[in-house]
Design a protein around this motif. Structure first.
Motif, PDB file in Angstrom:
ATOM      1  N   TYR A 169       0.824  -1.208   0.000  1.00 48.97           N
ATOM      2  CA  TYR A 169       0.000   0.000   0.000  1.00 48.97           C
ATOM      3  C   TYR A 169       0.858   1.257   0.000  1.00 48.97           C
ATOM      4  CZ  TYR A 169      -4.425  -2.455   0.564  1.00 48.97           C
ATOM      5  OH  TYR A 169      -5.534  -3.225   0.351  1.00 48.97           O
ATOM      6  N   SER A 170       2.045   1.166   0.587  1.00 51.13           N
ATOM      7  CA  SER A 170       2.969   2.305   0.555  1.00 51.13           C
ATOM      8  C   SER A 170       3.385   2.622  -0.875  1.00 51.13           C
ATOM      9  CB  SER A 170       4.205   1.994   1.410  1.00 51.13           C
ATOM     10  OG  SER A 170       5.154   3.037   1.327  1.00 51.13           O
ATOM     11  N   GLU A 171       3.650   1.565  -1.657  1.00 46.34           N
ATOM     12  CA  GLU A 171       4.020   1.765  -3.065  1.00 46.34           C
ATOM     13  C   GLU A 171       2.873   2.399  -3.848  1.00 46.34           C
ATOM     14  OE1 GLU A 171       6.919   1.113  -4.856  1.00 46.34           O
ATOM     15  OE2 GLU A 171       7.775   0.990  -2.841  1.00 46.34           O
ATOM     16  N   LEU A 172       1.655   1.901  -3.632  1.00 46.03           N
ATOM     17  CA  LEU A 172       0.498   2.478  -4.310  1.00 46.03           C
ATOM     18  C   LEU A 172       0.331   3.949  -3.952  1.00 46.03           C
ATOM     19  CD1 LEU A 172      -2.309  -0.247  -4.011  1.00 46.03           C
ATOM     20  CD2 LEU A 172      -1.105   0.450  -6.082  1.00 46.03           C
ATOM     21  N   ASN A 173       0.436   4.237  -2.664  1.00 43.87           N
ATOM     22  CA  ASN A 173       0.231   5.594  -2.176  1.00 43.87           C
ATOM     23  C   ASN A 173       1.298   6.539  -2.705  1.00 43.87           C
ATOM     24  OD1 ASN A 173      -1.999   6.357  -0.568  1.00 43.87           O
ATOM     25  ND2 ASN A 173      -0.621   7.151   0.985  1.00 43.87           N
ATOM     26  N   LYS A 174       2.545   6.090  -2.638  1.00 46.14           N
ATOM     27  CA  LYS A 174       3.666   6.935  -3.073  1.00 46.14           C
ATOM     28  C   LYS A 174       3.546   7.284  -4.548  1.00 46.14           C
ATOM     29  CE  LYS A 174       7.489   4.901  -3.941  1.00 46.14           C
ATOM     30  NZ  LYS A 174       8.744   4.107  -3.779  1.00 46.14           N
ATOM     31  N   ASN A 175       3.215   6.295  -5.358  1.00 46.70           N
ATOM     32  CA  ASN A 175       3.158   6.522  -6.794  1.00 46.70           C
ATOM     33  C   ASN A 175       1.896   7.260  -7.233  1.00 46.70           C
ATOM     34  OD1 ASN A 175       5.621   5.229  -7.210  1.00 46.70           O
ATOM     35  ND2 ASN A 175       4.652   3.220  -7.252  1.00 46.70           N
ATOM     36  N   LEU A 182      -6.094  -8.553  -6.284  1.00 46.94           N
ATOM     37  CA  LEU A 182      -5.431  -8.919  -7.535  1.00 46.94           C
ATOM     38  C   LEU A 182      -4.116  -8.160  -7.708  1.00 46.94           C
ATOM     39  CD1 LEU A 182      -8.535  -8.984  -9.924  1.00 46.94           C
ATOM     40  CD2 LEU A 182      -7.267 -10.953  -9.047  1.00 46.94           C
ATOM     41  N   SER A 183      -4.104  -6.886  -7.333  1.00 45.41           N
ATOM     42  CA  SER A 183      -2.887  -6.078  -7.449  1.00 45.41           C
ATOM     43  C   SER A 183      -1.812  -6.569  -6.485  1.00 45.41           C
ATOM     44  CB  SER A 183      -3.199  -4.610  -7.173  1.00 45.41           C
ATOM     45  OG  SER A 183      -4.153  -4.107  -8.086  1.00 45.41           O
ATOM     46  N   PHE A 184      -2.230  -6.982  -5.275  1.00 45.60           N
ATOM     47  CA  PHE A 184      -1.286  -7.511  -4.292  1.00 45.60           C
ATOM     48  C   PHE A 184      -0.670  -8.815  -4.799  1.00 45.60           C
ATOM     49  CE2 PHE A 184      -0.662  -9.559   0.084  1.00 45.60           C
ATOM     50  CZ  PHE A 184       0.502  -8.837   0.350  1.00 45.60           C
ATOM     51  N   GLU A 209       7.090  -5.960  -9.078  1.00 50.50           N
ATOM     52  CA  GLU A 209       7.035  -4.672  -9.780  1.00 50.50           C
ATOM     53  C   GLU A 209       6.180  -3.659  -9.025  1.00 50.50           C
ATOM     54  OE1 GLU A 209       5.352  -5.685 -13.509  1.00 50.50           O
ATOM     55  OE2 GLU A 209       7.099  -6.820 -14.220  1.00 50.50           O
ATOM     56  N   ASP A 210       6.308  -2.410  -9.444  1.00 51.46           N
ATOM     57  CA  ASP A 210       5.438  -1.346  -8.949  1.00 51.46           C
ATOM     58  C   ASP A 210       3.989  -1.741  -9.232  1.00 51.46           C
ATOM     59  OD1 ASP A 210       3.997   0.946  -8.432  1.00 51.46           O
ATOM     60  OD2 ASP A 210       5.013   2.187  -9.931  1.00 51.46           O
ATOM     61  N   PRO A 211       3.123  -1.823  -8.201  1.00 48.49           N
ATOM     62  CA  PRO A 211       1.758  -2.326  -8.418  1.00 48.49           C
ATOM     63  C   PRO A 211       0.812  -1.325  -9.089  1.00 48.49           C
ATOM     64  CG  PRO A 211       2.049  -1.702  -6.121  1.00 48.49           C
ATOM     65  CD  PRO A 211       3.400  -1.552  -6.772  1.00 48.49           C
ATOM     66  N   LEU A 212       1.186  -0.030  -9.128  1.00 46.43           N
ATOM     67  CA  LEU A 212       0.239   0.975  -9.613  1.00 46.43           C
ATOM     68  C   LEU A 212      -0.130   0.812 -11.090  1.00 46.43           C
ATOM     69  CD1 LEU A 212      -1.490   3.387  -8.873  1.00 46.43           C
ATOM     70  CD2 LEU A 212       0.427   4.880  -9.467  1.00 46.43           C
ATOM     71  N   PRO A 213       0.841   0.642 -12.021  1.00 49.80           N
ATOM     72  CA  PRO A 213       0.437   0.495 -13.434  1.00 49.80           C
ATOM     73  C   PRO A 213      -0.535  -0.655 -13.657  1.00 49.80           C
ATOM     74  CG  PRO A 213       2.794   0.896 -13.286  1.00 49.80           C
ATOM     75  CD  PRO A 213       2.311   0.671 -11.876  1.00 49.80           C
ATOM     76  N   TYR A 272      -7.827   4.695  -8.921  1.00 48.89           N
ATOM     77  CA  TYR A 272      -6.553   4.899  -9.589  1.00 48.89           C
ATOM     78  C   TYR A 272      -6.638   5.721 -10.864  1.00 48.89           C
ATOM     79  CZ  TYR A 272      -5.635   0.961  -6.508  1.00 48.89           C
ATOM     80  OH  TYR A 272      -5.550   0.137  -5.411  1.00 48.89           O
ATOM     81  N   ASN A 273      -7.832   5.880 -11.422  1.00 51.65           N
ATOM     82  CA  ASN A 273      -7.980   6.601 -12.690  1.00 51.65           C
ATOM     83  C   ASN A 273      -8.781   7.879 -12.477  1.00 51.65           C
ATOM     84  OD1 ASN A 273      -7.132   4.610 -15.117  1.00 51.65           O
ATOM     85  ND2 ASN A 273      -7.989   3.423 -13.422  1.00 51.65           N
TER      86      ASN A 273
END
Length: 398
Positions: free
Chosen positions: A96-102, A154-156, A164-168, A208-209
Protein backbone atom coordinates in the motif's frame (compact mmCIF):
# COMPACT_ATOMS: atom_id res chain seq x y z
CA UNK A 1 -12.94 -9.59 18.26
CA UNK A 2 -14.14 -6.07 17.42
CA UNK A 3 -13.02 -4.96 13.91
CA UNK A 4 -13.61 -1.32 14.88
CA UNK A 5 -11.28 -1.35 17.90
CA UNK A 6 -7.50 -1.06 17.99
CA UNK A 7 -5.68 -4.38 17.94
CA UNK A 8 -8.23 -6.33 15.90
CA UNK A 9 -5.70 -7.58 13.32
CA UNK A 10 -3.33 -8.91 15.97
CA UNK A 11 -6.19 -10.80 17.58
CA UNK A 12 -7.80 -12.00 14.34
CA UNK A 13 -4.72 -13.06 12.35
CA UNK A 14 -3.87 -16.21 14.40
CA UNK A 15 -7.52 -17.28 14.19
CA UNK A 16 -7.55 -16.87 10.41
CA UNK A 17 -4.23 -18.71 9.98
CA UNK A 18 -5.65 -21.57 12.02
CA UNK A 19 -8.69 -21.53 9.75
CA UNK A 20 -6.43 -21.75 6.67
CA UNK A 21 -4.48 -24.67 8.11
CA UNK A 22 -7.67 -26.68 8.62
CA UNK A 23 -9.47 -25.55 5.45
CA UNK A 24 -7.26 -26.23 2.45
CA UNK A 25 -8.29 -24.12 -0.55
CA UNK A 26 -6.73 -22.63 -3.66
CA UNK A 27 -7.25 -19.11 -4.98
CA UNK A 28 -10.30 -20.16 -7.01
CA UNK A 29 -12.02 -21.55 -3.92
CA UNK A 30 -11.10 -18.42 -1.97
CA UNK A 31 -12.64 -16.26 -4.69
CA UNK A 32 -15.85 -18.31 -4.82
CA UNK A 33 -16.23 -17.99 -1.04
CA UNK A 34 -15.79 -14.24 -1.27
CA UNK A 35 -18.39 -14.13 -4.02
CA UNK A 36 -20.88 -16.15 -1.99
CA UNK A 37 -20.25 -13.84 0.98
CA UNK A 38 -20.95 -10.76 -1.18
CA UNK A 39 -17.50 -9.17 -0.97
CA UNK A 40 -17.04 -9.44 -4.74
CA UNK A 41 -20.37 -7.62 -5.23
CA UNK A 42 -19.46 -4.83 -2.79
CA UNK A 43 -21.83 -6.01 -0.04
CA UNK A 44 -20.25 -8.28 2.58
CA UNK A 45 -22.93 -10.47 4.15
CA UNK A 46 -20.47 -12.82 5.88
CA UNK A 47 -16.72 -13.31 6.24
CA UNK A 48 -14.41 -16.06 5.01
CA UNK A 49 -14.19 -17.68 8.41
CA UNK A 50 -17.27 -17.21 10.54
CA UNK A 51 -15.69 -15.71 13.65
CA UNK A 52 -18.52 -13.31 14.47
CA UNK A 53 -20.01 -13.96 17.89
CA UNK A 54 -23.65 -13.62 18.86
CA UNK A 55 -22.65 -11.03 21.45
CA UNK A 56 -20.90 -8.75 18.95
CA UNK A 57 -22.75 -8.34 15.67
CA UNK A 58 -20.48 -7.00 12.96
CA UNK A 59 -21.63 -4.20 10.67
CA UNK A 60 -21.31 -4.53 6.90
CA UNK A 61 -18.33 -2.17 7.01
CA UNK A 62 -16.61 -4.35 9.62
CA UNK A 63 -17.26 -7.51 7.59
CA UNK A 64 -15.79 -5.76 4.56
CA UNK A 65 -12.64 -4.86 6.52
CA UNK A 66 -12.22 -8.45 7.70
CA UNK A 67 -12.84 -9.87 4.21
CA UNK A 68 -10.29 -7.53 2.64
CA UNK A 69 -7.67 -8.39 5.25
CA UNK A 70 -8.39 -12.13 4.99
CA UNK A 71 -8.18 -12.08 1.18
CA UNK A 72 -4.84 -10.25 1.30
CA UNK A 73 -3.54 -12.64 3.96
CA UNK A 74 -4.60 -15.69 1.94
CA UNK A 75 -2.89 -14.22 -1.14
CA UNK A 76 0.37 -13.71 0.75
CA UNK A 77 0.44 -17.23 2.19
CA UNK A 78 -0.54 -18.66 -1.21
CA UNK A 79 2.34 -16.87 -2.97
CA UNK A 80 5.16 -16.91 -0.42
CA UNK A 81 6.93 -20.01 0.85
CA UNK A 82 7.73 -20.17 4.57
CA UNK A 83 5.43 -17.19 5.15
CA UNK A 84 5.21 -15.64 8.60
CA UNK A 85 2.59 -13.40 10.18
CA UNK A 86 5.05 -10.57 10.82
CA UNK A 87 6.34 -10.61 7.22
CA UNK A 88 2.78 -10.83 5.91
CA UNK A 89 1.76 -7.62 7.69
CA UNK A 90 4.96 -5.87 6.58
CA UNK A 91 4.36 -6.90 2.97
CA UNK A 92 0.82 -5.49 2.99
CA UNK A 93 2.07 -2.17 4.39
CA UNK A 94 4.84 -2.00 1.78
CA UNK A 95 2.36 -2.79 -1.00
CA UNK A 96 0.00 0.00 0.00
CA UNK A 97 2.97 2.30 0.55
CA UNK A 98 4.02 1.77 -3.06
CA UNK A 99 0.50 2.48 -4.31
CA UNK A 100 0.23 5.59 -2.18
CA UNK A 101 3.67 6.94 -3.07
CA UNK A 102 3.16 6.52 -6.79
CA UNK A 103 -0.24 8.23 -6.58
CA UNK A 104 1.33 11.22 -4.86
CA UNK A 105 -0.20 10.42 -1.48
CA UNK A 106 1.46 10.71 1.94
CA UNK A 107 4.27 8.25 2.60
CA UNK A 108 3.54 5.16 4.67
CA UNK A 109 6.47 3.78 6.68
CA UNK A 110 6.89 0.52 8.50
CA UNK A 111 6.62 0.75 12.27
CA UNK A 112 9.39 0.12 14.78
CA UNK A 113 7.69 -2.99 16.20
CA UNK A 114 5.16 -5.68 15.16
CA UNK A 115 2.46 -4.00 17.28
CA UNK A 116 3.09 -0.68 15.52
CA UNK A 117 2.75 -2.41 12.14
CA UNK A 118 -0.58 -3.95 13.17
CA UNK A 119 -1.86 -0.46 13.99
CA UNK A 120 -0.54 0.98 10.71
CA UNK A 121 -2.25 -1.77 8.69
CA UNK A 122 -5.53 -1.29 10.58
CA UNK A 123 -5.48 2.38 9.60
CA UNK A 124 -4.70 1.55 5.97
CA UNK A 125 -7.55 -0.96 5.69
CA UNK A 126 -9.97 1.46 7.34
CA UNK A 127 -9.04 4.08 4.74
CA UNK A 128 -9.34 1.59 1.87
CA UNK A 129 -12.99 0.85 2.58
CA UNK A 130 -13.92 4.52 2.54
CA UNK A 131 -15.45 5.52 -0.78
CA UNK A 132 -14.67 8.64 -2.75
CA UNK A 133 -17.96 10.24 -1.70
CA UNK A 134 -17.87 13.37 0.49
CA UNK A 135 -18.27 12.34 4.13
CA UNK A 136 -21.74 13.85 4.67
CA UNK A 137 -23.11 12.54 1.40
CA UNK A 138 -21.77 9.04 2.07
CA UNK A 139 -23.19 8.93 5.58
CA UNK A 140 -26.52 10.29 4.44
CA UNK A 141 -27.33 7.93 1.60
CA UNK A 142 -25.07 5.00 2.52
CA UNK A 143 -25.67 3.39 -0.84
CA UNK A 144 -22.09 3.44 -2.07
CA UNK A 145 -20.18 0.29 -1.24
CA UNK A 146 -16.79 -1.04 -2.24
CA UNK A 147 -17.50 -2.59 -5.61
CA UNK A 148 -13.86 -2.70 -6.72
CA UNK A 149 -12.10 -3.74 -3.51
CA UNK A 150 -11.06 -7.11 -4.91
CA UNK A 151 -8.85 -5.12 -7.26
CA UNK A 152 -6.55 -4.60 -4.26
CA UNK A 153 -6.26 -8.37 -3.86
CA UNK A 154 -5.43 -8.92 -7.54
CA UNK A 155 -2.89 -6.08 -7.45
CA UNK A 156 -1.29 -7.51 -4.29
CA UNK A 157 -1.00 -10.91 -5.97
CA UNK A 158 0.64 -9.31 -9.01
CA UNK A 159 3.00 -7.34 -6.74
CA UNK A 160 4.10 -10.44 -4.81
CA UNK A 161 4.73 -12.52 -7.95
CA UNK A 162 6.38 -9.87 -10.13
CA UNK A 163 8.02 -7.60 -7.55
CA UNK A 164 7.03 -4.67 -9.78
CA UNK A 165 5.44 -1.35 -8.95
CA UNK A 166 1.76 -2.33 -8.42
CA UNK A 167 0.24 0.98 -9.61
CA UNK A 168 0.44 0.50 -13.43
CA UNK A 169 -1.23 -2.91 -13.08
CA UNK A 170 -3.96 -1.51 -10.81
CA UNK A 171 -4.61 1.47 -13.12
CA UNK A 172 -4.87 -0.71 -16.24
CA UNK A 173 -7.09 -3.38 -14.68
CA UNK A 174 -9.40 -0.85 -13.03
CA UNK A 175 -9.80 1.01 -16.32
CA UNK A 176 -10.78 -2.12 -18.21
CA UNK A 177 -13.12 -3.37 -15.50
CA UNK A 178 -15.03 -0.10 -15.26
CA UNK A 179 -15.26 0.27 -19.03
CA UNK A 180 -16.77 -3.19 -19.32
CA UNK A 181 -19.26 -2.36 -16.56
CA UNK A 182 -20.30 0.82 -18.37
CA UNK A 183 -20.76 -1.18 -21.56
CA UNK A 184 -22.90 -3.68 -19.69
CA UNK A 185 -25.08 -0.95 -18.20
CA UNK A 186 -25.66 0.50 -21.66
CA UNK A 187 -27.28 -2.76 -22.75
CA UNK A 188 -30.42 -1.99 -20.73
CA UNK A 189 -33.35 -1.18 -22.98
CA UNK A 190 -35.08 0.81 -20.23
CA UNK A 191 -32.68 2.36 -17.76
CA UNK A 192 -34.11 2.84 -14.28
CA UNK A 193 -33.06 4.15 -10.88
CA UNK A 194 -31.12 0.93 -10.22
CA UNK A 195 -28.86 1.56 -13.22
CA UNK A 196 -28.15 5.10 -12.07
CA UNK A 197 -27.20 3.81 -8.61
CA UNK A 198 -24.92 1.14 -10.06
CA UNK A 199 -23.14 3.72 -12.21
CA UNK A 200 -22.72 5.82 -9.09
CA UNK A 201 -21.53 2.74 -7.22
CA UNK A 202 -18.71 2.00 -9.63
CA UNK A 203 -17.74 5.62 -10.25
CA UNK A 204 -17.36 6.21 -6.51
CA UNK A 205 -15.28 3.04 -6.16
CA UNK A 206 -12.67 4.16 -8.70
CA UNK A 207 -9.34 4.97 -7.04
CA UNK A 208 -6.55 4.90 -9.59
CA UNK A 209 -7.98 6.60 -12.69
CA UNK A 210 -8.88 10.27 -12.63
CA UNK A 211 -10.44 10.15 -16.09
CA UNK A 212 -11.82 7.07 -17.79
CA UNK A 213 -13.49 7.08 -21.17
CA UNK A 214 -17.17 6.19 -20.73
CA UNK A 215 -18.69 7.58 -23.91
CA UNK A 216 -18.60 5.93 -27.34
CA UNK A 217 -17.13 2.77 -25.88
CA UNK A 218 -17.03 -0.54 -27.73
CA UNK A 219 -15.73 -4.00 -26.94
CA UNK A 220 -12.68 -3.24 -29.07
CA UNK A 221 -11.62 -0.65 -26.45
CA UNK A 222 -11.15 -3.42 -23.88
CA UNK A 223 -7.53 -4.52 -23.69
CA UNK A 224 -7.50 -8.30 -23.92
CA UNK A 225 -3.99 -8.58 -22.47
CA UNK A 226 -5.05 -6.60 -19.37
CA UNK A 227 -7.66 -9.19 -18.40
CA UNK A 228 -6.09 -12.53 -19.24
CA UNK A 229 -5.71 -14.28 -15.89
CA UNK A 230 -8.49 -16.61 -14.67
CA UNK A 231 -9.40 -14.58 -11.56
CA UNK A 232 -9.30 -11.30 -13.50
CA UNK A 233 -11.70 -12.74 -16.08
CA UNK A 234 -14.02 -14.23 -13.48
CA UNK A 235 -14.09 -10.93 -11.58
CA UNK A 236 -14.95 -9.05 -14.78
CA UNK A 237 -17.79 -11.46 -15.60
CA UNK A 238 -19.19 -11.20 -12.08
CA UNK A 239 -19.22 -7.39 -12.24
CA UNK A 240 -20.95 -7.57 -15.62
CA UNK A 241 -23.55 -9.99 -14.29
CA UNK A 242 -24.19 -7.70 -11.32
CA UNK A 243 -24.68 -4.76 -13.67
CA UNK A 244 -27.23 -6.62 -15.80
CA UNK A 245 -29.31 -8.31 -13.10
CA UNK A 246 -31.52 -5.40 -12.04
CA UNK A 247 -34.81 -6.79 -13.32
CA UNK A 248 -34.01 -10.36 -12.27
CA UNK A 249 -33.74 -11.55 -15.85
CA UNK A 250 -31.33 -11.35 -18.75
CA UNK A 251 -32.93 -10.18 -21.99
CA UNK A 252 -31.72 -11.00 -25.48
CA UNK A 253 -29.49 -7.93 -25.85
CA UNK A 254 -27.83 -8.58 -22.51
CA UNK A 255 -27.29 -12.25 -23.34
CA UNK A 256 -25.60 -11.24 -26.60
CA UNK A 257 -23.36 -8.82 -24.72
CA UNK A 258 -22.28 -11.47 -22.21
CA UNK A 259 -21.56 -13.85 -25.09
CA UNK A 260 -19.55 -11.21 -26.98
CA UNK A 261 -17.46 -10.15 -23.98
CA UNK A 262 -16.73 -13.81 -23.22
CA UNK A 263 -15.62 -14.42 -26.80
CA UNK A 264 -13.59 -11.20 -26.87
CA UNK A 265 -11.61 -12.29 -23.81
CA UNK A 266 -11.70 -16.01 -24.73
CA UNK A 267 -13.59 -16.95 -21.58
CA UNK A 268 -15.38 -20.33 -21.58
CA UNK A 269 -19.16 -20.15 -21.97
CA UNK A 270 -19.66 -22.23 -18.83
CA UNK A 271 -17.91 -19.55 -16.78
CA UNK A 272 -20.30 -16.93 -18.14
CA UNK A 273 -23.31 -19.03 -17.15
CA UNK A 274 -21.83 -19.60 -13.70
CA UNK A 275 -21.47 -15.84 -13.11
CA UNK A 276 -25.08 -15.21 -14.07
CA UNK A 277 -26.37 -17.98 -11.81
CA UNK A 278 -24.20 -16.81 -8.90
CA UNK A 279 -25.42 -13.21 -8.96
CA UNK A 280 -29.03 -14.34 -9.36
CA UNK A 281 -28.69 -16.60 -6.33
CA UNK A 282 -26.98 -13.93 -4.22
CA UNK A 283 -29.54 -11.22 -4.97
CA UNK A 284 -32.47 -13.56 -4.44
CA UNK A 285 -31.15 -14.61 -1.02
CA UNK A 286 -29.87 -11.26 0.25
CA UNK A 287 -31.90 -8.60 -1.57
CA UNK A 288 -33.06 -7.02 1.71
CA UNK A 289 -29.43 -6.58 2.82
CA UNK A 290 -28.15 -4.91 -0.35
CA UNK A 291 -28.32 -1.15 0.17
CA UNK A 292 -28.43 -0.01 -3.46
CA UNK A 293 -31.32 -2.40 -4.19
CA UNK A 294 -33.45 -0.89 -1.44
CA UNK A 295 -32.71 2.80 -1.88
CA UNK A 296 -35.95 4.76 -2.26
CA UNK A 297 -36.48 7.42 0.40
CA UNK A 298 -33.05 8.80 1.48
CA UNK A 299 -34.37 10.15 4.77
CA UNK A 300 -35.91 6.80 5.73
CA UNK A 301 -32.76 5.01 4.58
CA UNK A 302 -30.65 7.33 6.73
CA UNK A 303 -32.88 6.68 9.75
CA UNK A 304 -32.79 2.90 9.30
CA UNK A 305 -29.03 2.88 8.87
CA UNK A 306 -28.53 5.12 11.90
CA UNK A 307 -30.82 2.92 14.00
CA UNK A 308 -28.73 -0.14 13.15
CA UNK A 309 -25.50 1.70 13.96
CA UNK A 310 -26.78 3.05 17.28
CA UNK A 311 -28.24 -0.31 18.34
CA UNK A 312 -24.90 -1.96 17.63
CA UNK A 313 -23.07 0.61 19.78
CA UNK A 314 -25.58 0.23 22.61
CA UNK A 315 -25.43 -3.57 22.67
CA UNK A 316 -21.64 -3.53 22.59
CA UNK A 317 -21.55 -1.17 25.57
CA UNK A 318 -24.42 -2.81 27.43
CA UNK A 319 -22.59 -3.50 30.70
CA UNK A 320 -20.99 -0.07 30.96
CA UNK A 321 -24.23 1.66 29.99
CA UNK A 322 -26.29 -0.22 32.58
CA UNK A 323 -23.68 0.49 35.25
CA UNK A 324 -23.67 4.23 34.53
CA UNK A 325 -27.48 4.45 34.41
CA UNK A 326 -28.06 2.52 37.66
CA UNK A 327 -25.63 4.84 39.44
CA UNK A 328 -27.88 7.79 38.60
CA UNK A 329 -30.90 7.43 40.91
CA UNK A 330 -32.91 10.32 39.45
CA UNK A 331 -32.48 8.95 35.94
CA UNK A 332 -33.58 5.45 36.95
CA UNK A 333 -36.72 6.85 38.59
CA UNK A 334 -37.62 8.94 35.55
CA UNK A 335 -36.95 6.09 33.14
CA UNK A 336 -39.17 3.85 35.26
CA UNK A 337 -41.92 6.46 35.22
CA UNK A 338 -41.64 6.82 31.46
CA UNK A 339 -42.78 3.21 31.01
CA UNK A 340 -46.20 3.98 32.54
CA UNK A 341 -46.78 7.69 31.81
CA UNK A 342 -45.58 10.54 29.63
CA UNK A 343 -42.82 12.62 31.17
CA UNK A 344 -43.19 16.38 31.50
CA UNK A 345 -40.97 18.67 29.44
CA UNK A 346 -38.76 19.37 32.47
CA UNK A 347 -38.41 15.66 33.20
CA UNK A 348 -37.54 14.94 29.57
CA UNK A 349 -34.87 17.62 29.74
CA UNK A 350 -33.38 16.01 32.86
CA UNK A 351 -33.36 12.58 31.15
CA UNK A 352 -31.75 14.00 28.03
CA UNK A 353 -29.01 15.85 29.92
CA UNK A 354 -28.20 12.88 32.16
CA UNK A 355 -28.08 10.47 29.22
CA UNK A 356 -25.71 12.79 27.39
CA UNK A 357 -23.53 12.98 30.51
CA UNK A 358 -23.43 9.17 30.56
CA UNK A 359 -22.48 9.08 26.89
CA UNK A 360 -19.49 11.28 27.69
CA UNK A 361 -18.05 8.50 29.84
CA UNK A 362 -18.31 5.88 27.05
CA UNK A 363 -16.16 6.92 24.05
CA UNK A 364 -18.02 4.64 21.61
CA UNK A 365 -21.22 6.61 22.24
CA UNK A 366 -19.67 9.95 21.28
CA UNK A 367 -22.08 9.97 18.32
CA UNK A 368 -24.73 11.33 20.72
CA UNK A 369 -22.50 14.32 21.55
CA UNK A 370 -22.11 15.45 17.95
CA UNK A 371 -24.18 18.35 16.62
CA UNK A 372 -27.67 16.95 16.08
CA UNK A 373 -26.89 13.93 18.22
CA UNK A 374 -29.85 14.59 20.47
CA UNK A 375 -32.19 13.41 17.70
CA UNK A 376 -30.73 9.94 18.32
CA UNK A 377 -31.79 9.90 21.97
CA UNK A 378 -35.20 8.31 21.23
CA UNK A 379 -33.32 5.38 19.68
CA UNK A 380 -31.21 5.08 22.84
CA UNK A 381 -34.35 5.28 24.99
CA UNK A 382 -35.92 2.49 22.95
CA UNK A 383 -33.19 0.04 23.94
CA UNK A 384 -32.76 1.03 27.60
CA UNK A 385 -35.80 -0.90 28.96
CA UNK A 386 -34.43 -4.14 27.51
CA UNK A 387 -31.00 -3.52 29.04
CA UNK A 388 -32.04 -2.70 32.60
CA UNK A 389 -33.07 -5.32 35.23
CA UNK A 390 -36.53 -6.86 34.94
CA UNK A 391 -37.74 -5.01 38.07
CA UNK A 392 -37.34 -1.81 36.09
CA UNK A 393 -40.06 -2.98 33.69
CA UNK A 394 -42.56 -4.48 36.12
CA UNK A 395 -45.26 -1.94 35.27
CA UNK A 396 -44.62 -1.69 31.59
CA UNK A 397 -47.67 -2.47 29.44
CA UNK A 398 -46.81 -4.59 26.44
Amino acid sequence: MNPSALGWIKKHLPYFLEFLSSNTMDEDEMYLRLRTNGFIYGTSIKTLCDEESQQLKWTEEEKTKVNLFDALTFTYYDCIENASAIDCVKSMITFYSELNKNQGGPSIKLGSSPDANYRILEKIIQERIQTNEPLFKKNFSHIITNALLFLDVLSFDHYLISGEDPLPYAVCLEKNLTQVVWLALRQKENKDHYNELLIKLFESSIRYNTTIKSENLSLEDIQKQAVNQPLEQLYLLDLCALSLWDDEKIDTQEEIFMRDISQQLQIPSAQKEDSLKAVASFIAEHKEDIAYLNYSNPVMHFYNQTTRTVSTLILRNKKRLVKEITQSKDLVVLLGNSTVRDLSDDEKKVVRNQLLDICKTIPSLAIFLLPGGTILLPILMKYIPTLLPSAFNENKIE
